[in-house]
Write a protein that holds these residues in place. Structure first.
Motif, PDB file in Angstrom:
ATOM      1  N   GLY A 127       0.841  -1.202   0.000  1.00  0.00           N
ATOM      2  CA  GLY A 127       0.000   0.000   0.000  1.00  0.00           C
ATOM      3  C   GLY A 127       0.870   1.243   0.000  1.00  0.00           C
ATOM      4  O   GLY A 127       1.809   1.359   0.794  1.00  0.00           O
ATOM      5  N   VAL A 128       0.579   2.185  -0.922  1.00  0.00           N
ATOM      6  CA  VAL A 128       1.399   3.391  -1.057  1.00  0.00           C
ATOM      7  C   VAL A 128       0.533   4.615  -0.763  1.00  0.00           C
ATOM      8  O   VAL A 128      -0.516   4.799  -1.379  1.00  0.00           O
ATOM      9  N   THR A 129       0.980   5.452   0.176  1.00  0.00           N
ATOM     10  CA  THR A 129       0.227   6.660   0.500  1.00  0.00           C
ATOM     11  C   THR A 129       1.142   7.876   0.410  1.00  0.00           C
ATOM     12  O   THR A 129       2.362   7.760   0.514  1.00  0.00           O
ATOM     13  N   MET A 196      -1.015  -0.902  -4.418  1.00  0.00           N
ATOM     14  CA  MET A 196      -2.262  -0.166  -4.324  1.00  0.00           C
ATOM     15  C   MET A 196      -2.060   1.228  -3.746  1.00  0.00           C
ATOM     16  O   MET A 196      -1.356   1.404  -2.758  1.00  0.00           O
ATOM     17  N   GLU A 197      -2.659   2.231  -4.395  1.00  0.00           N
ATOM     18  CA  GLU A 197      -2.686   3.569  -3.828  1.00  0.00           C
ATOM     19  C   GLU A 197      -3.671   3.571  -2.666  1.00  0.00           C
ATOM     20  O   GLU A 197      -4.786   3.074  -2.794  1.00  0.00           O
ATOM     21  N   VAL A 198      -3.261   4.139  -1.544  1.00  0.00           N
ATOM     22  CA  VAL A 198      -4.151   4.230  -0.387  1.00  0.00           C
ATOM     23  C   VAL A 198      -4.314   5.710  -0.053  1.00  0.00           C
ATOM     24  O   VAL A 198      -3.396   6.345   0.449  1.00  0.00           O
ATOM     25  N   SER A 199      -5.485   6.255  -0.358  1.00  0.00           N
ATOM     26  CA  SER A 199      -5.727   7.679  -0.103  1.00  0.00           C
ATOM     27  C   SER A 199      -6.132   7.890   1.351  1.00  0.00           C
ATOM     28  O   SER A 199      -6.564   6.963   2.035  1.00  0.00           O
ATOM     29  N   SER A 200      -5.983   9.137   1.811  1.00  0.00           N
ATOM     30  CA  SER A 200      -6.400   9.452   3.183  1.00  0.00           C
ATOM     31  C   SER A 200      -7.906   9.249   3.338  1.00  0.00           C
ATOM     32  O   SER A 200      -8.386   8.789   4.367  1.00  0.00           O
ATOM     33  N   ASP A 214       1.174  -6.018   3.588  1.00  0.00           N
ATOM     34  CA  ASP A 214       2.482  -6.581   3.940  1.00  0.00           C
ATOM     35  C   ASP A 214       3.496  -5.462   4.081  1.00  0.00           C
ATOM     36  O   ASP A 214       4.370  -5.499   4.944  1.00  0.00           O
ATOM     37  N   VAL A 215       3.366  -4.455   3.205  1.00  0.00           N
ATOM     38  CA  VAL A 215       4.250  -3.286   3.264  1.00  0.00           C
ATOM     39  C   VAL A 215       3.394  -2.034   3.060  1.00  0.00           C
ATOM     40  O   VAL A 215       2.594  -1.979   2.118  1.00  0.00           O
ATOM     41  N   ALA A 216       3.571  -1.042   3.923  1.00  0.00           N
ATOM     42  CA  ALA A 216       2.939   0.268   3.743  1.00  0.00           C
ATOM     43  C   ALA A 216       4.040   1.288   3.500  1.00  0.00           C
ATOM     44  O   ALA A 216       5.037   1.314   4.223  1.00  0.00           O
TER      45      ALA A 216
END
Length: 507
Positions: A127-129, A196-200, A214-216
């Motif tokens: 997950g990428v924020t 995956m894009e993880v928006s606020s 697994d990874v943020a």
């Protein structure tokens, strides 16, 4: 392709008896059931329009109406039961099978994951924020996964891709029921890693509930979504909530960003760091910027060292690439191979995308629609020319109005010519939005022109370009429509820019 894939769902979903689902849910929250729970469940949806036979209809309280008001439509479409709250239960047609809990939104993600058989657990989830760079980082990761021979998937702003096939989704992060349906489709297609894009918004609204990444990965934080969050601290708190054991196992943060450094203190999971400026677990050194991309060397933990390249220009894209490589490594993949794959990939749609129609100047389309992004992209393009930088820029309607003069000020300071035009005015008056952008341009050195019609503005920029100049069309990037008064008209900056050059050549 079958209609399940088009709807972002598996073609042969697992069936769960309703009474089993209710019994399992009872272990999380008090449950009250209504009617006969005899049916089997194969899916779940919040939208009556997306109901398929065998679904649970999640009827949640809304701002204007209660989802339970529409239960009749959902049941007619094939829903076998309703998940709702006590107020919703009162509104259901007599004899409707229902699972009633006090706060259905709070359990929605977990229920969806359960119905689809915990599909996210079947793959590595990254997950990428961050305010900028989520799309670039996840798309580069997809290129890298492919190179390692891993069947990958990506979910985000430019849409969703599963094993190389595009699938239509409406939100950057789909609602929890749709998201878990997508994960189940990925599992069916043999996907073993998803970026995956993880928006606020997704974190606050519970859209990623039921997923433990697994990874943020945290990229940066700038001014954005202040129409949704009360202030920057609230916005940061939303992002930081991803870096907790309920949402992620391991984390990665950017030491070059002040909030990235702050996150190291706030995070409650094991963290690694990355930087393109100084010492970190993952470092980029020997950075060589060029017009068609950047090459650099990656230094990783335990003396790891290998070459890397990003096919998109700009120092910030070195940072995004490093984040992608390090995320993959933390997920247990071969970092060097992932780096090779990224370097050989096509880049990212609408991100510093060059339009080459045989013209004698550089023409670039970019999604930059926030102050930090506008500044970064003009700074990236400036070294590519001894001539002028000509920028076409607007601002979106129905979004944080405070950033409009800031964007105008940045562009007027950094460009030689600024053409202020319409972006997606949505329901606002386009002239009022342009006026707000123009209000910030007073102290800049650029020549500032107002051309409301976006097509005419792009044509004007191309007409003004001399050999060797750089023209940047900013704000919409990969988008293929322009939203005016609630209606979306076909409009692709890349196509319009190409047509503008062709029109110039024809004269």
């Amino acid at each position: 392709m079958d209609h399940h894939a088009l709807s972002g769902r598996p073609s042969s979903p697992t069936a769960t008896p309703l009474h089993d689902l209710a019994a399992w849910l009872e272990t999380i929250t008090p449950v009250h059931t209504v009617g006969a729970l005899a049916a089997e469940v194969t899916g779940i949806s919040l939208s009556t329009q997306r109901i398929q036979s065998g679904d649970v209809y999640a009827a949640l309280p809304g701002a204007r109406a209660h989802g339970a008001d529409f239960a009749g439509t959902a049941l007619a479409a094939g829903a076998v039961a309703v998940l709702t709250d006590p107020a919703g239960a009162e509104l259901l047609p007599a004899g409707t099978a229902a699972i009633v809990v006090d706060q259905p939104r709070h359990v929605l993600g977990k229920v969806a994951a359960r119905i689809y058989g915990e599909p996210a657990q079947a793959m590595q989830m990254i997950g990428v924020t961050g305010t900028q760079g989520k799309t670039t980082t996840t798309r580069l990761l997809e290129d890298g996964l492919e190179a390692v021979g891993i069947t990958g998937a990506v979910i985000g702003t430019v849409g969703t891709r599963v094993a190389g096939t595009d699938i239509k989704t409406s939100l950057t992060t789909p609602e929890a029921p749709d998201l878990h349906g997508l994960f189940a489709l990925m599992r069916e297609r043999g996907v073993s890693a998803c970026a995956m894009e993880v928006s606020s918004h997704a974190l606050v609204l519970g859209r990623v509930d039921g997923v433990v990444f697994d990874v943020a990965t945290f990229l940066n934080l700038g001014r954005d979504h202040l129409d949704f969050h009360t202030d920057v601290d609230d916005y940061f708190a939303a992002k930081a909530s991803l870096f907790t054991p309920g949402r992620a196992r391991r984390g990665l943060t950017n030491l070059d960003d002040e909030f990235g450094r702050l996150l190291l203190e706030r995070a409650t999971i094991p963290m690694q760091t990355f930087s393109i400026r100084g010492p970190a677990d993952w470092q980029a050194v020997d950075i060589e910027l060029a017009g068609d991309g950047t090459s650099f060397t990656v230094l990783g933990p335990d003396g790891l060292r290998f070459p890397a390249r990003v096919p998109v220009p700009g120092a910030f894209n070195v940072s995004n690439t490093l984040a992608a490589i390090a995320s993959a490594a933390i997920a247990g993949l071969d970092a060097g191979l992932v780096a090779t794959g990224i370097g050989q990939g096509p880049g990212v749609p609408g991100r510093l995308e060059q339009v080459d129609a045989g013209q004698d100047f550089v023409l670039v389309v970019d999604y930059a629609h926030k102050p930090d992004a506008v500044e970064a992209v003009i700074a990236t393009l400036r070294p590519l020319t001894d001539g002028r930088v000509i920028v076409v820029l607007g601002a979106g309607g129905d979004r944080d109005p405070g950033k409009r003069p800031i964007m105008g000020a940045i562009a007027a300071r950094l460009a030689d010519v600024l053409i202020v035009t319409d972006d997606n005015p949505r329901t606002e008056d386009p002239a009022a939005i342009r006026a707000a952008v123009l209000a910030g341009t007073g102290d800049g050195s650029a020549e500032v022109v107002e051309v409301g019609d976006r097509r005419a503005a792009i044509i004007e920029a191309v007409r003004r370009a001399a050999p060797g100049d750089v023209v940047l069309v900013a704000g919409k990037g990969h988008e293929t429509g322009q939203e005016i008064h609630g209606e979306v008209h076909p409009f692709d900056d890349r196509i319009v820019a190409r047509e503008a050059v062709a029109g110039l050549a024809a004269r």
